[in-house]
Motif scaffolding. Structure first.
Motif: not given
Length: 168
Positions: A95-97, A101-102, A130-132, A139-140
């Motif tokens: 939901r775009g939160k 939060f992160l 992963v996108k967030v 970075v991966k």
């Protein structure tokens, strides 16, 4: 944008969190809804997160509790970064939160542990998370496999270094 508050885990909040059920394919994040699950959350590595109205929205953990067993064989946990993990209440996911939060969680952990370097591990299939993480600046790093409920799951390590002393 919500403002979050961070508290040491309580038994009441641990019991609520262990009852959360994520839909497939995210069910691998479901916890044991019993005394063992509650005890894990009460080991001192976990915090619960509440919104400005004191509603439980998630949790975070650090140290050994944030580590995935397969990461030890991949030699992942010796880089000096603080290992971290997060969980958002199931009805709030997607939901775009997540980024807010992160970001607030990283700021809290930075103050709490006086560190600039963070590492997390995420299931590779969890592209949403992963996108967030990437939008936030993670970075991966290494990828590896670990057993979860008797099946091999691919995991991705991701690293973040705070620039300029603050995240948000």
């Amino acid at each position: 944008m919500s403002t979050y508050r961070f508290y040491p885990m309580t038994k009441e909040m641990a019991a609520r969190i262990t009852s959360w059920k994520y839909e497939e394919p995210y069910s691998l994040y479901n916890m044991d809804e019993n005394e063992d699950g509650i005890s894990e959350l009460m080991n001192g590595d976990y915090y619960y997160v509440a919104d400005w109205q004191d509603r439980l929205v998630g949790f975070l953990c650090s140290g050994d509790s944030a580590r995935v067993p397969g990461g030890y064989a991949a030699n992942l946990y010796n880089n000096g970064a603080l290992d971290i993990g997060f969980g958002l209440r199931p009805d709030l996911t997607g939901r775009g939160k997540g980024q807010n939060f992160l970001t607030q969680s990283i700021s809290f952990l930075q103050r709490q542990f006086k560190t600039q370097n963070f590492q997390l591990v995420v299931a590779e299939f969890n592209e949403r998370a992963v996108k967030v993480y990437e939008r936030t600046g993670f970075v991966k790093g290494s990828s590896f496999k670990s057993k979860v409920n008797e099946r091999e799951v691919g995991f991705q390590a991701m690293n973040y270094s705070v620039q300029g002393g603050s995240v948000g």
